[in-house]
Design a protein around this motif. Structure first.
Motif, PDB file in Angstrom:
ATOM      1  N   PHE A 114       0.803  -1.217   0.000  1.00 36.77           N
ATOM      2  CA  PHE A 114       0.000   0.000   0.000  1.00 36.77           C
ATOM      3  C   PHE A 114       0.843   1.277   0.000  1.00 36.77           C
ATOM      4  CE2 PHE A 114      -2.763   3.147   2.169  1.00 36.77           C
ATOM      5  CZ  PHE A 114      -3.838   3.107   1.294  1.00 36.77           C
ATOM      6  N   GLU A 115       1.742   1.358   0.976  1.00 38.71           N
ATOM      7  CA  GLU A 115       2.545   2.569   1.145  1.00 38.71           C
ATOM      8  C   GLU A 115       3.444   2.833  -0.062  1.00 38.71           C
ATOM      9  OE1 GLU A 115       5.445   3.339   4.481  1.00 38.71           O
ATOM     10  OE2 GLU A 115       3.647   2.717   5.580  1.00 38.71           O
ATOM     11  N   ASN A 167       1.473   4.108  -2.969  1.00 32.53           N
ATOM     12  CA  ASN A 167       1.166   5.535  -2.847  1.00 32.53           C
ATOM     13  C   ASN A 167       2.380   6.407  -3.152  1.00 32.53           C
ATOM     14  OD1 ASN A 167      -1.510   5.126  -2.212  1.00 32.53           O
ATOM     15  ND2 ASN A 167      -1.137   5.078   0.006  1.00 32.53           N
ATOM     16  N   PRO A 221      -3.697  11.769  -7.413  1.00 35.33           N
ATOM     17  CA  PRO A 221      -3.926  10.331  -7.483  1.00 35.33           C
ATOM     18  C   PRO A 221      -5.266  10.002  -8.137  1.00 35.33           C
ATOM     19  CG  PRO A 221      -3.117  10.943  -5.312  1.00 35.33           C
ATOM     20  CD  PRO A 221      -3.426  12.227  -6.040  1.00 35.33           C
ATOM     21  N   ASN A 266      -8.258   6.863  -9.083  1.00 36.91           N
ATOM     22  CA  ASN A 266      -9.209   6.132  -8.225  1.00 36.91           C
ATOM     23  C   ASN A 266      -8.680   4.798  -7.713  1.00 36.91           C
ATOM     24  OD1 ASN A 266      -9.313   4.352 -10.330  1.00 36.91           O
ATOM     25  ND2 ASN A 266     -11.412   4.790 -10.942  1.00 36.91           N
ATOM     26  N   TYR A 267      -7.373   4.547  -7.868  1.00 31.94           N
ATOM     27  CA  TYR A 267      -6.822   3.217  -7.583  1.00 31.94           C
ATOM     28  C   TYR A 267      -6.888   2.818  -6.117  1.00 31.94           C
ATOM     29  CZ  TYR A 267      -2.727   5.314  -5.469  1.00 31.94           C
ATOM     30  OH  TYR A 267      -1.905   6.019  -4.626  1.00 31.94           O
ATOM     31  N   ARG A 268      -6.978   3.801  -5.203  1.00 46.02           N
ATOM     32  CA  ARG A 268      -6.812   3.458  -3.789  1.00 46.02           C
ATOM     33  C   ARG A 268      -7.846   2.480  -3.269  1.00 46.02           C
ATOM     34  NH1 ARG A 268      -4.343   8.864  -0.890  1.00 46.02           N
ATOM     35  NH2 ARG A 268      -2.737   9.091  -2.471  1.00 46.02           N
ATOM     36  N   GLU A 269      -9.050   2.548  -3.854  1.00 44.34           N
ATOM     37  CA  GLU A 269     -10.105   1.614  -3.429  1.00 44.34           C
ATOM     38  C   GLU A 269      -9.706   0.159  -3.697  1.00 44.34           C
ATOM     39  OE1 GLU A 269     -13.326   2.915  -5.938  1.00 44.34           O
ATOM     40  OE2 GLU A 269     -12.541   4.958  -5.733  1.00 44.34           O
ATOM     41  N   LEU A 277      -6.459  -1.022  -3.684  1.00 49.31           N
ATOM     42  CA  LEU A 277      -5.142  -1.368  -3.153  1.00 49.31           C
ATOM     43  C   LEU A 277      -5.303  -1.885  -1.731  1.00 49.31           C
ATOM     44  CD1 LEU A 277      -2.270  -1.200  -4.229  1.00 49.31           C
ATOM     45  CD2 LEU A 277      -2.077   1.059  -3.217  1.00 49.31           C
ATOM     46  N   ASP A 320      -4.613  -2.916   2.010  1.00 49.30           N
ATOM     47  CA  ASP A 320      -3.792  -2.286   3.068  1.00 49.30           C
ATOM     48  C   ASP A 320      -2.737  -3.281   3.570  1.00 49.30           C
ATOM     49  OD1 ASP A 320      -2.821  -0.556   4.843  1.00 49.30           O
ATOM     50  OD2 ASP A 320      -4.693  -0.193   5.905  1.00 49.30           O
TER      51      ASP A 320
END
Lengths: 276, 276
Positions: free
Chosen positions: A79-80, A83, A267, A269-272, A274, A276
């Motif tokens: 995750f980190e 980002n 950023p 919309n990828y975070r949803e 990825l 954690d």
């Protein structure tokens, strides 16, 4: 090889082997044979490898029990780190000398960097890892490195759609499509034998404006009786209406000011997607 | 990370890290810091990794002593494995349904296979490892996957020459060239900023007949004050005269019979460059 190795040596070789063979099921017997070791030792080795891979989030190591069982490495990016990669990408995209006439952005230095492409490919491969994907499809030319990077980590073939029709492709299926941004009618072609009937396909696009190109590729899939799994987008530009719905983007260009040469990247919309 | 790992864990992580960073000098301090371990332990770890890498011919691990020293991984493919890869390639190229009108060969299934491309890329990267290479150059479209595979293992950028001239490339330098096989005059263009002045460049061509395309790319290099290091060719066809001299080819098509649909493929000239 067939050579007795100590645990330390086996761990190095095993890590190397698994990284070279993502998404492939490797049997315990294979490793036992390769290192002339007992399956119990191999099992212990794999427990160590799995722990490191998963603790450091370098990817997943799935163990399947039973006679036909074995181990499968599925690449991913933590995750980190994902980002950080996207932040770095945003910063680079905001460089003012990237702006070309017509509001286009020069991206070949980014697309031309295999190390960066591979990191991005691993990131997307991790996001799509739960889904069945038989092939990755993209359109020539600039999408190709991005598509190969993802396909490498998913271990699936790449199919290249072309705007011209070259003689060396054999039987071809073509469609007309409307570019979402320019509203012009264009043509794209696919070598028929490059996508098997019924295949589950991931579409890849390096730069999406209206989504007309992605939509065209999706129509081509219907034409050859294949299925769309998803659309992976590296950079999406602002656009009033999109011709496609479901996609994962890494970066969104929020603003381009041709007068002041300012570019704002954020950023996507990828975070949803990825973990954690 | 900064987390105490046992030797076994360090070996897995180190192998992973080195494979992700080919041709990059990694300092002992970096690893000592990463694993919160003494440099003497890291040194011992690297001795183990080096032994396995070099015994199993997975590539070279060069250790540079001193304060600015460290370790560098240079990918390669062992002699035997390289020959097996080429044999496999020859067999696949001899499949009769590969033959297209005009004596062309369908190769997208091979070029579209990232696993195979990566093996081939590692093979070429090993053969050119002694030479200074700043960039890899190829021509769109089919050469791109081959070029990226080599560039990945050399850790250098890829520059793509195009037959059309797309608006998103910025300032462009173009030349006319004569295709060696068809004798037609064609045009190729390169984004000026994609190759820095004075760069040492490896040219990559997926299919070479007369060598006119490779020769054209070589002329483009002169045009932007860059230097040619070598020409890597995946498949060369028989041709009475060549417009270039120095190249390394993996496969040579010795014969194509359009009537009987027979294709004869044999190893190219690469063996002279493959270390035993």
């Amino acid at each position: 090889m067939k050579k007795k190795l100590k645990r330390s040596g086996r761990l190095v070789d095993m890590t190397y082997f698994l990284l070279q063979h993502p998404h492939q099921l490797v049997s315990l017997n294979f490793f036992a044979d390769r290192y002339a070791s007992a399956k119990s030792s191999i099992s212990e080795d794999l427990t160590i490898v799995k722990e490191i891979f998963e603790n450091e989030k370098m990817g997943y190591l799935t163990t399947l029990p039973g006679a036909s069982g074995g181990v499968r490495y599925e690449p991913a990016v933590p995750f980190e780190e994902g980002n950080e990669l996207v932040e770095q990408l945003c910063e680079r995209l905001e460089e003012p000398d990237r702006l070309l006439p017509g509001g286009y952005l020069y991206m070949m230095d980014i697309l031309g960097n295999p190390g960066m492409m591979n990191d991005i490919g691993r990131l997307f491969a991790g996001m799509y890892r739960g889904q069945n994907i038989d092939a990755v499809m993209t359109i020539a030319t600039k999408g190709i490195p991005f598509a190969y990077a993802i396909a490498t980590y998913l271990d699936v073939p790449v199919s290249i759609v072309r705007r011209d029709h070259r003689v060396t492709e054999g039987s071809v299926v073509s469609i007309n499509y409307v570019s979402g941004s320019s509203k012009r009618i264009q043509k794209m072609s696919l070598a028929r034998r490059s996508i098997p009937e019924g295949a589950d396909v991931l579409i890849v696009d390096d730069f999406m404006k209206g989504g007309g190109t992605a939509r065209g590729m999706s129509d081509l899939l219907t034409e050859v009786d294949a299925h769309l799994v998803g659309i992976a987008v590296l950079v999406e530009a602002q656009h009033p209406e999109r011709l496609i719905d479901e996609y994962i983007s890494l970066v969104r260009i929020a603003e381009v000011n041709e007068k002041t040469r300012e570019i704002k990247a954020q950023p996507g919309n990828y975070r949803e997607h990825l973990a954690d």
